[in-house]
Design a protein around this motif. Structure first.
Motif, PDB file in Angstrom:
ATOM      1  N   GLY A 205       0.807  -1.215   0.000  1.00  0.00           N
ATOM      2  CA  GLY A 205       0.000   0.000   0.000  1.00  0.00           C
ATOM      3  C   GLY A 205       0.840   1.265   0.000  1.00  0.00           C
ATOM      4  N   THR A 206       1.987   1.220   0.691  1.00  0.00           N
ATOM      5  CA  THR A 206       2.858   2.395   0.773  1.00  0.00           C
ATOM      6  C   THR A 206       3.418   2.769  -0.594  1.00  0.00           C
ATOM      7  OG1 THR A 206       3.475   1.825   3.048  1.00  0.00           O
ATOM      8  CG2 THR A 206       4.919   3.344   1.873  1.00  0.00           C
ATOM      9  N   VAL A 207       3.771   1.762  -1.387  1.00  0.00           N
ATOM     10  CA  VAL A 207       4.303   2.034  -2.724  1.00  0.00           C
ATOM     11  C   VAL A 207       3.238   2.701  -3.594  1.00  0.00           C
ATOM     12  CG1 VAL A 207       5.156   0.981  -4.863  1.00  0.00           C
ATOM     13  CG2 VAL A 207       6.017   0.199  -2.646  1.00  0.00           C
ATOM     14  N   ARG A 208       2.026   2.217  -3.522  1.00  0.00           N
ATOM     15  CA  ARG A 208       0.946   2.797  -4.322  1.00  0.00           C
ATOM     16  C   ARG A 208       0.640   4.234  -3.883  1.00  0.00           C
ATOM     17  NH1 ARG A 208      -1.606  -0.879  -7.495  1.00  0.00           N
ATOM     18  NH2 ARG A 208      -0.720  -2.960  -7.321  1.00  0.00           N
ATOM     19  N   LYS A 209       0.701   4.461  -2.588  1.00  0.00           N
ATOM     20  CA  LYS A 209       0.501   5.825  -2.089  1.00  0.00           C
ATOM     21  C   LYS A 209       1.643   6.731  -2.545  1.00  0.00           C
ATOM     22  CE  LYS A 209      -2.123   4.564   2.058  1.00  0.00           C
ATOM     23  NZ  LYS A 209      -2.103   4.525   3.551  1.00  0.00           N
ATOM     24  N   GLY A 210       2.859   6.161  -2.576  1.00  0.00           N
ATOM     25  CA  GLY A 210       4.014   6.937  -3.020  1.00  0.00           C
ATOM     26  C   GLY A 210       3.894   7.354  -4.474  1.00  0.00           C
ATOM     27  N   VAL A 211       3.430   6.434  -5.309  1.00  0.00           N
ATOM     28  CA  VAL A 211       3.235   6.745  -6.729  1.00  0.00           C
ATOM     29  C   VAL A 211       2.204   7.862  -6.879  1.00  0.00           C
ATOM     30  CG1 VAL A 211       2.360   5.856  -8.923  1.00  0.00           C
ATOM     31  CG2 VAL A 211       3.900   4.450  -7.529  1.00  0.00           C
ATOM     32  N   LYS A 212       1.147   7.770  -6.103  1.00  0.00           N
ATOM     33  CA  LYS A 212       0.100   8.796  -6.147  1.00  0.00           C
ATOM     34  C   LYS A 212       0.642  10.145  -5.686  1.00  0.00           C
ATOM     35  CE  LYS A 212      -4.273   9.650  -6.929  1.00  0.00           C
ATOM     36  NZ  LYS A 212      -4.877   9.447  -8.272  1.00  0.00           N
ATOM     37  N   ALA A 213       1.526  10.106  -4.671  1.00  0.00           N
ATOM     38  CA  ALA A 213       2.110  11.346  -4.151  1.00  0.00           C
ATOM     39  C   ALA A 213       2.976  12.024  -5.202  1.00  0.00           C
ATOM     40  CB  ALA A 213       2.931  11.046  -2.898  1.00  0.00           C
ATOM     41  N   VAL A 214       3.685  11.232  -5.999  1.00  0.00           N
ATOM     42  CA  VAL A 214       4.505  11.799  -7.079  1.00  0.00           C
ATOM     43  C   VAL A 214       3.601  12.459  -8.112  1.00  0.00           C
ATOM     44  CG1 VAL A 214       6.081  11.271  -8.976  1.00  0.00           C
ATOM     45  CG2 VAL A 214       6.401  10.167  -6.748  1.00  0.00           C
ATOM     46  N   GLU A 215       2.516  11.788  -8.442  1.00  0.00           N
ATOM     47  CA  GLU A 215       1.576  12.335  -9.428  1.00  0.00           C
ATOM     48  C   GLU A 215       0.977  13.654  -8.947  1.00  0.00           C
ATOM     49  OE1 GLU A 215      -1.211   9.200  -9.893  1.00  0.00           O
ATOM     50  OE2 GLU A 215       0.109   7.956 -11.138  1.00  0.00           O
ATOM     51  N   LEU A 216       0.776  13.772  -7.621  1.00  0.00           N
ATOM     52  CA  LEU A 216       0.208  14.994  -7.050  1.00  0.00           C
ATOM     53  C   LEU A 216       1.289  16.005  -6.669  1.00  0.00           C
ATOM     54  CD1 LEU A 216      -2.492  13.378  -4.719  1.00  0.00           C
ATOM     55  CD2 LEU A 216      -2.865  14.467  -6.947  1.00  0.00           C
ATOM     56  N   ALA A 217       2.561  15.599  -6.878  1.00  0.00           N
ATOM     57  CA  ALA A 217       3.717  16.454  -6.568  1.00  0.00           C
ATOM     58  C   ALA A 217       3.768  16.845  -5.095  1.00  0.00           C
ATOM     59  CB  ALA A 217       3.705  17.702  -7.453  1.00  0.00           C
ATOM     60  N   THR A 218       3.395  15.885  -4.214  1.00  0.00           N
ATOM     61  CA  THR A 218       3.427  16.161  -2.775  1.00  0.00           C
ATOM     62  C   THR A 218       4.577  15.447  -2.070  1.00  0.00           C
ATOM     63  OG1 THR A 218       1.891  14.332  -2.372  1.00  0.00           O
ATOM     64  CG2 THR A 218       0.935  16.530  -2.678  1.00  0.00           C
ATOM     65  N   GLU A 219       5.181  14.478  -2.730  1.00  0.00           N
ATOM     66  CA  GLU A 219       6.280  13.732  -2.122  1.00  0.00           C
ATOM     67  C   GLU A 219       7.151  13.132  -3.215  1.00  0.00           C
ATOM     68  OE1 GLU A 219       6.834  10.590   1.631  1.00  0.00           O
ATOM     69  OE2 GLU A 219       4.863  10.930   0.737  1.00  0.00           O
ATOM     70  N   TYR A 220       8.426  12.907  -2.878  1.00  0.00           N
ATOM     71  CA  TYR A 220       9.413  12.353  -3.808  1.00  0.00           C
ATOM     72  C   TYR A 220       9.582  13.257  -5.036  1.00  0.00           C
ATOM     73  CZ  TYR A 220       8.289   8.320  -0.925  1.00  0.00           C
ATOM     74  OH  TYR A 220       8.045   7.498   0.144  1.00  0.00           O
ATOM     75  N   VAL A 221       9.507  14.560  -4.789  1.00  0.00           N
ATOM     76  CA  VAL A 221       9.712  15.538  -5.856  1.00  0.00           C
ATOM     77  C   VAL A 221      10.678  16.606  -5.354  1.00  0.00           C
ATOM     78  CG1 VAL A 221       7.482  15.182  -6.979  1.00  0.00           C
ATOM     79  CG2 VAL A 221       7.667  16.831  -5.097  1.00  0.00           C
ATOM     80  N   ASN A 222      11.281  17.343  -6.287  1.00  0.00           N
ATOM     81  CA  ASN A 222      12.195  18.421  -5.904  1.00  0.00           C
ATOM     82  C   ASN A 222      11.421  19.716  -5.690  1.00  0.00           C
ATOM     83  OD1 ASN A 222      11.595  19.398  -8.465  1.00  0.00           O
ATOM     84  ND2 ASN A 222      13.465  18.540  -9.387  1.00  0.00           N
ATOM     85  N   SER A 223      12.154  20.786  -5.489  1.00  0.00           N
ATOM     86  CA  SER A 223      11.518  22.080  -5.200  1.00  0.00           C
ATOM     87  C   SER A 223      10.655  22.581  -6.353  1.00  0.00           C
ATOM     88  CB  SER A 223      12.593  23.123  -4.869  1.00  0.00           C
ATOM     89  OG  SER A 223      13.519  23.240  -5.945  1.00  0.00           O
ATOM     90  N   LYS A 224      10.920  22.069  -7.543  1.00  0.00           N
ATOM     91  CA  LYS A 224      10.138  22.477  -8.713  1.00  0.00           C
ATOM     92  C   LYS A 224       8.915  21.581  -8.928  1.00  0.00           C
ATOM     93  CE  LYS A 224      14.197  24.273 -11.166  1.00  0.00           C
ATOM     94  NZ  LYS A 224      15.008  24.182 -12.407  1.00  0.00           N
ATOM     95  N   GLY A 225       8.757  20.610  -8.043  1.00  0.00           N
ATOM     96  CA  GLY A 225       7.628  19.700  -8.189  1.00  0.00           C
ATOM     97  C   GLY A 225       7.876  18.578  -9.179  1.00  0.00           C
ATOM     98  N   GLU A 226       9.158  18.405  -9.547  1.00  0.00           N
ATOM     99  CA  GLU A 226       9.512  17.355 -10.501  1.00  0.00           C
ATOM    100  C   GLU A 226       9.937  16.088  -9.756  1.00  0.00           C
ATOM    101  OE1 GLU A 226      12.637  19.394 -12.436  1.00  0.00           O
ATOM    102  OE2 GLU A 226      11.340  20.381 -13.918  1.00  0.00           O
ATOM    103  N   PHE A 227       9.756  14.977 -10.407  1.00  0.00           N
ATOM    104  CA  PHE A 227      10.100  13.675  -9.827  1.00  0.00           C
ATOM    105  C   PHE A 227      11.563  13.632  -9.409  1.00  0.00           C
ATOM    106  CE2 PHE A 227      11.441   9.128 -10.827  1.00  0.00           C
ATOM    107  CZ  PHE A 227      11.001   8.610  -9.615  1.00  0.00           C
ATOM    108  N   ASP A 228      11.798  13.295  -8.135  1.00  0.00           N
ATOM    109  CA  ASP A 228      13.160  13.190  -7.598  1.00  0.00           C
ATOM    110  C   ASP A 228      13.521  11.704  -7.518  1.00  0.00           C
ATOM    111  OD1 ASP A 228      15.493  13.124  -6.043  1.00  0.00           O
ATOM    112  OD2 ASP A 228      14.939  14.990  -5.029  1.00  0.00           O
ATOM    113  N   GLU A 229      14.241  11.251  -8.516  1.00  0.00           N
ATOM    114  CA  GLU A 229      14.568   9.825  -8.595  1.00  0.00           C
ATOM    115  C   GLU A 229      15.400   9.361  -7.402  1.00  0.00           C
ATOM    116  OE1 GLU A 229      16.731   6.548 -11.520  1.00  0.00           O
ATOM    117  OE2 GLU A 229      16.989   8.697 -11.891  1.00  0.00           O
ATOM    118  N   LYS A 230      16.284  10.208  -6.921  1.00  0.00           N
ATOM    119  CA  LYS A 230      17.149   9.824  -5.804  1.00  0.00           C
ATOM    120  C   LYS A 230      16.321   9.507  -4.555  1.00  0.00           C
ATOM    121  CE  LYS A 230      21.137  11.340  -3.098  1.00  0.00           C
ATOM    122  NZ  LYS A 230      22.132  12.436  -2.865  1.00  0.00           N
ATOM    123  N   LYS A 231      15.349  10.388  -4.259  1.00  0.00           N
ATOM    124  CA  LYS A 231      14.493  10.159  -3.094  1.00  0.00           C
ATOM    125  C   LYS A 231      13.661   8.889  -3.271  1.00  0.00           C
ATOM    126  CE  LYS A 231      13.915  15.006  -1.703  1.00  0.00           C
ATOM    127  NZ  LYS A 231      12.918  16.102  -1.535  1.00  0.00           N
TER     128      LYS A 231
END
Length: 344
Positions: A205-231
């Motif tokens: 469930g955490t992975v699916r929530k994480g994917v959703k968070a990237v799509e909403l630019a709320t988590e695992y993104v940089n200051s510009k709201g872009e996908f942060d692969e490192k995180k």
């Protein structure tokens, strides 16, 4: 045409060629010999070898008592019995079994008075509601020349074709542990299984929530709201793949642990569940990379040490597949269906 509506056969048509006839006779002879052996083979395996087909055993158990050393937690079996039909000096293997699984093998020697009392130290085992049983085997290869000479004289009791002579002692099955110990052990086992499949469900469930968070630019993104692969990679590698690898290694070790002797099928389903979760989570990560215009990470395609090859082949397991596995595990460890909703 004859009255039956068939053309009459000529003498030559009734003739069976010599090779065919000889072959049929040879097969008949072999079958005859085989069937002549069958009674000896069957009767050599335990019951029915006495006069008129009555029960006659080579090894007769009279009592089996299990005691537990509270300091070590190990059980000792006190086994009493008699072997009136077996020559003194005969070596007999006592195979301790559980649901046909061989647990441990002991060997005893028939004493001169044909009565035995064996004290057997059992390897560490957990109490279980299912009973244990002995299978006894007299292997001619383990006997002295003197013993074999005596055995060979008793052809009805020891037919050569039935060696090694084996008996199953279903009428002397026994438990290890008291009722309270068995229940306590089972509760511990249930907790072990439920905690692990609940954690796997959480990871999924955490992975699916994480994917959703990237799509909403709320988590695992940089200051510009872009996908942060490192995180994202740090999350997947440490909190998903590494933890699933740990579970898979732990489950595989469980197959060799005495505490799981009674739960190996449940372990198989739990391992299958971990593989399914591994497949689902790495697949979600691959899809995320592709949606971000990036090639899928090799750590998701072929994660190190993590098994993700599922039975369904290329099809990614659905949530219903995970639920089905949990139901199977619960059934095996004795969790009632009405309690499953509270178990993950």
């Amino acid at each position: 045409m004859n009255p039956a509506g068939r053309s009459a056969m000529t003498p030559s048509e009734n003739f069976i060629p010599g090779p065919v006839l000889r072959s049929s006779l040879w097969i008949g002879l072999i079958l005859g010999v085989m069937f002549s052996w069958l009674p000896a083979v069957i009767l050599a395996q335990g019951e029915g070898r006495g006069p008129g087909g009555t029960d006659l055993r080579l090894v007769e158990f009279t009592a089996i008592e299990a005691t537990k050393d509270e300091k070590t937690g190990r059980y000792t079996l006190i086994v009493l019995g008699k072997t009136p039909q077996i020559p003194a000096g005969t070596k007999i293997d006592l195979l301790l079994t559980w649901r046909s699984q061989l647990i441990q093998t002991f060997t005893m020697t028939v004493p001169g008075n044909k009565r035995f009392r064996e004290q057997l130290a059992v390897k560490p085992l957990e109490p279980t509601a299912d009973k244990y049983m002995f299978r006894t085997v007299i292997d001619p290869k383990k006997q002295t020349k003197k013993v074999m000479t005596a055995i060979e004289k008793e052809k009805e009791l020891f037919p050569a074709v039935a060696a090694p002579w084996t008996e199953f002692h279903f009428n002397h099955q026994f438990l290890l542990g008291t009722k309270e110990e068995i229940e306590a052990s089972l509760n511990t086992t249930r907790e072990w299984f439920t905690s692990r499949y609940t954690e796997m469900a959480t990871i999924d469930g955490t992975v699916r929530k994480g994917v959703k968070a990237v799509e909403l630019a709320t988590e695992y993104v940089n200051s510009k709201g872009e996908f942060d692969e490192k995180k994202w990679r740090e999350f997947m590698d440490k909190k998903v793949i590494k933890r699933l690898v740990t579970y898979q290694e732990e489950i595989r070790k469980g197959f060799n642990e005495p505490r799981f002797v009674a739960h190996r099928l449940a372990l198989s389903y739990l391992l299958e569940l971990s593989v399914a979760v591994g497949k689902r989570t790495t697949n979600e990560s691959k899809k995320l990379y592709i949606s971000q215009g990036l090639p899928a990470s090799a750590r998701d395609v072929k994660p190190e040490k993590l098994e993700i090859k599922v039975r369904s082949g290329r099809r990614v397991p659905r949530s219903t597949d995970l639920n089905d596995l949990v139901v199977k595990i619960n059934k095996l460890i004795g969790i009632a269906p009405e309690n499953e909703e509270n178990q993950g």
